[in-house]
Design a protein around this motif. Structure first.
Motif, PDB file in Angstrom:
ATOM      1  N   CYS A  21       0.975  -1.570   0.002  1.00 36.74           N
ATOM      2  CA  CYS A  21      -0.015   0.012   0.037  1.00 36.74           C
ATOM      3  C   CYS A  21       0.956   1.191   0.096  1.00 36.74           C
ATOM      4  O   CYS A  21       0.524   2.071  -0.623  1.00 36.74           O
ATOM      5  CB  CYS A  21      -0.889   0.073   1.014  1.00 36.74           C
ATOM      6  SG  CYS A  21      -2.189  -1.305   0.915  1.00 36.74           S
ATOM      7  N   ARG A  22       1.946   1.326   0.825  1.00 36.57           N
ATOM      8  CA  ARG A  22       2.870   2.310   0.758  1.00 36.57           C
ATOM      9  C   ARG A  22       3.504   2.693  -0.832  1.00 36.57           C
ATOM     10  O   ARG A  22       3.773   3.697  -1.167  1.00 36.57           O
ATOM     11  CB  ARG A  22       3.891   2.066   1.625  1.00 36.57           C
ATOM     12  CG  ARG A  22       3.413   2.421   2.911  1.00 36.57           C
ATOM     13  CD  ARG A  22       3.984   3.272   3.975  1.00 36.57           C
ATOM     14  NE  ARG A  22       3.502   3.117   5.153  1.00 36.57           N
ATOM     15  CZ  ARG A  22       2.758   4.025   5.936  1.00 36.57           C
ATOM     16  NH1 ARG A  22       2.409   4.988   5.384  1.00 36.57           N
ATOM     17  NH2 ARG A  22       2.287   3.644   7.219  1.00 36.57           N
ATOM     18  N   ASN A  23       3.798   1.454  -1.282  1.00 40.74           N
ATOM     19  CA  ASN A  23       4.388   1.619  -2.657  1.00 40.74           C
ATOM     20  C   ASN A  23       3.114   2.096  -3.615  1.00 40.74           C
ATOM     21  O   ASN A  23       3.625   2.715  -4.744  1.00 40.74           O
ATOM     22  CB  ASN A  23       4.878   0.382  -3.256  1.00 40.74           C
ATOM     23  CG  ASN A  23       6.008  -0.301  -2.595  1.00 40.74           C
ATOM     24  OD1 ASN A  23       6.874   0.697  -1.941  1.00 40.74           O
ATOM     25  ND2 ASN A  23       6.269  -1.597  -2.316  1.00 40.74           N
ATOM     26  N   ARG A  24       2.165   1.964  -3.390  1.00 41.51           N
ATOM     27  CA  ARG A  24       0.935   2.758  -4.148  1.00 41.51           C
ATOM     28  C   ARG A  24       0.680   3.928  -3.952  1.00 41.51           C
ATOM     29  O   ARG A  24      -0.398   4.345  -4.419  1.00 41.51           O
ATOM     30  CB  ARG A  24      -0.198   1.451  -4.151  1.00 41.51           C
ATOM     31  CG  ARG A  24       0.299   0.174  -4.866  1.00 41.51           C
ATOM     32  CD  ARG A  24      -1.186  -0.646  -5.152  1.00 41.51           C
ATOM     33  NE  ARG A  24      -0.634  -1.980  -5.831  1.00 41.51           N
ATOM     34  CZ  ARG A  24      -0.324  -2.052  -7.038  1.00 41.51           C
ATOM     35  NH1 ARG A  24      -0.433  -0.879  -7.841  1.00 41.51           N
ATOM     36  NH2 ARG A  24       0.275  -3.404  -7.595  1.00 41.51           N
ATOM     37  N   GLY A  25       1.048   4.510  -2.923  1.00 41.78           N
ATOM     38  CA  GLY A  25       1.051   5.953  -2.584  1.00 41.78           C
ATOM     39  C   GLY A  25       0.135   6.215  -1.295  1.00 41.78           C
ATOM     40  O   GLY A  25      -0.344   7.285  -1.035  1.00 41.78           O
ATOM     41  N   LEU A  26      -0.092   5.173  -0.581  1.00 36.32           N
ATOM     42  CA  LEU A  26      -0.719   5.596   0.756  1.00 36.32           C
ATOM     43  C   LEU A  26       0.057   5.771   1.937  1.00 36.32           C
ATOM     44  O   LEU A  26       0.281   5.048   2.884  1.00 36.32           O
ATOM     45  CB  LEU A  26      -1.780   4.269   1.112  1.00 36.32           C
ATOM     46  CG  LEU A  26      -2.619   4.240   2.210  1.00 36.32           C
ATOM     47  CD1 LEU A  26      -3.659   5.285   1.777  1.00 36.32           C
ATOM     48  CD2 LEU A  26      -3.121   3.140   2.768  1.00 36.32           C
ATOM     49  N   TYR A  27       0.768   7.025   1.939  1.00 39.15           N
ATOM     50  CA  TYR A  27       1.383   7.499   2.912  1.00 39.15           C
ATOM     51  C   TYR A  27       0.744   8.310   4.143  1.00 39.15           C
ATOM     52  O   TYR A  27       0.863   8.093   5.194  1.00 39.15           O
ATOM     53  CB  TYR A  27       2.706   8.352   2.277  1.00 39.15           C
ATOM     54  CG  TYR A  27       3.697   7.441   1.525  1.00 39.15           C
ATOM     55  CD1 TYR A  27       4.651   6.648   2.486  1.00 39.15           C
ATOM     56  CD2 TYR A  27       3.732   7.360   0.277  1.00 39.15           C
ATOM     57  CE1 TYR A  27       5.633   5.803   1.755  1.00 39.15           C
ATOM     58  CE2 TYR A  27       4.587   6.797  -0.427  1.00 39.15           C
ATOM     59  CZ  TYR A  27       5.575   6.136   0.479  1.00 39.15           C
ATOM     60  OH  TYR A  27       6.568   5.282  -0.304  1.00 39.15           O
ATOM     61  N   GLN A  28      -0.353   8.744   3.342  1.00 42.14           N
ATOM     62  CA  GLN A  28      -1.027   9.925   4.314  1.00 42.14           C
ATOM     63  C   GLN A  28      -2.305  10.042   3.557  1.00 42.14           C
ATOM     64  O   GLN A  28      -2.278   9.828   2.286  1.00 42.14           O
ATOM     65  CB  GLN A  28      -0.609  11.203   4.505  1.00 42.14           C
ATOM     66  CG  GLN A  28      -0.354  11.836   3.465  1.00 42.14           C
ATOM     67  CD  GLN A  28       0.455  13.268   3.948  1.00 42.14           C
ATOM     68  OE1 GLN A  28       1.088  13.506   4.986  1.00 42.14           O
ATOM     69  NE2 GLN A  28       0.144  14.398   3.212  1.00 42.14           N
ATOM     70  N   PHE A  29      -3.413  10.052   4.183  1.00 42.68           N
ATOM     71  CA  PHE A  29      -4.824  10.373   3.798  1.00 42.68           C
ATOM     72  C   PHE A  29      -4.949  11.660   3.180  1.00 42.68           C
ATOM     73  O   PHE A  29      -4.409  12.536   3.765  1.00 42.68           O
ATOM     74  CB  PHE A  29      -5.759  10.069   4.981  1.00 42.68           C
ATOM     75  CG  PHE A  29      -5.786   8.862   5.189  1.00 42.68           C
ATOM     76  CD1 PHE A  29      -6.176   7.603   4.482  1.00 42.68           C
ATOM     77  CD2 PHE A  29      -5.519   8.476   6.641  1.00 42.68           C
ATOM     78  CE1 PHE A  29      -6.175   6.373   4.974  1.00 42.68           C
ATOM     79  CE2 PHE A  29      -5.422   7.102   7.093  1.00 42.68           C
ATOM     80  CZ  PHE A  29      -5.927   6.321   6.185  1.00 42.68           C
ATOM     81  N   ARG A  30      -5.491  11.752   1.819  1.00 39.84           N
ATOM     82  CA  ARG A  30      -5.596  13.035   1.146  1.00 39.84           C
ATOM     83  C   ARG A  30      -6.904  13.608   1.337  1.00 39.84           C
ATOM     84  O   ARG A  30      -7.426  14.488   0.616  1.00 39.84           O
ATOM     85  CB  ARG A  30      -5.237  12.743  -0.354  1.00 39.84           C
ATOM     86  CG  ARG A  30      -3.892  12.856  -0.325  1.00 39.84           C
ATOM     87  CD  ARG A  30      -3.630  12.232  -1.823  1.00 39.84           C
ATOM     88  NE  ARG A  30      -2.080  12.132  -2.277  1.00 39.84           N
ATOM     89  CZ  ARG A  30      -1.255  11.379  -1.641  1.00 39.84           C
ATOM     90  NH1 ARG A  30      -1.650  10.781  -0.463  1.00 39.84           N
ATOM     91  NH2 ARG A  30       0.000  11.327  -2.320  1.00 39.84           N
ATOM     92  N   VAL A  31      -7.742  12.988   2.362  1.00 44.65           N
ATOM     93  CA  VAL A  31      -8.947  13.476   2.855  1.00 44.65           C
ATOM     94  C   VAL A  31      -9.209  13.779   4.129  1.00 44.65           C
ATOM     95  O   VAL A  31      -8.133  13.410   5.084  1.00 44.65           O
ATOM     96  CB  VAL A  31     -10.075  12.358   2.222  1.00 44.65           C
ATOM     97  CG1 VAL A  31     -10.128  12.234   0.958  1.00 44.65           C
ATOM     98  CG2 VAL A  31      -9.803  11.276   2.838  1.00 44.65           C
TER      99      VAL A  31
END
Length: 82
Positions: A31-41
């Motif tokens: 998930c981190r590799n797919r961009g889930l570092y922080q929530f954008r909402v």
């Protein structure tokens, strides 16, 4: 905290914690590799929705990559009826 440390001090808990790396850390890294570092909402409901989208994508990719041992098809092809 004292009860947690006592429970984690047992041999059974240490063995369980060793297996955690192989089970839980790989999906987290994916998930981190797919961009889930922080929530954008903002908000718990929207953050949960974003997390569920990542979980759905991860499970879909896992299902696509698993191969059915009875056939030379992956599980997604078996489910879709090909």
């Amino acid at each position: 905290m004292t009860t947690y440390r006592a429970r984690m001090g047992t041999a059974e808990a240490k063995e369980t914690y060793k297996r955690r790396a192989a089970i839980a850390e790989f999906p987290n890294a994916e998930c981190r590799n797919r961009g889930l570092y922080q929530f954008r909402v903002r908000g718990r409901v929207k953050a949960k929705a974003q997390t569920l989208w990542h979980v759905l994508a991860y499970n879909f990719m896992r299902m696509r990559n698993l191969v059915c041992p009875l056939r030379e098809l992956n599980y997604l092809e078996v489910v879709m009826g090909k």
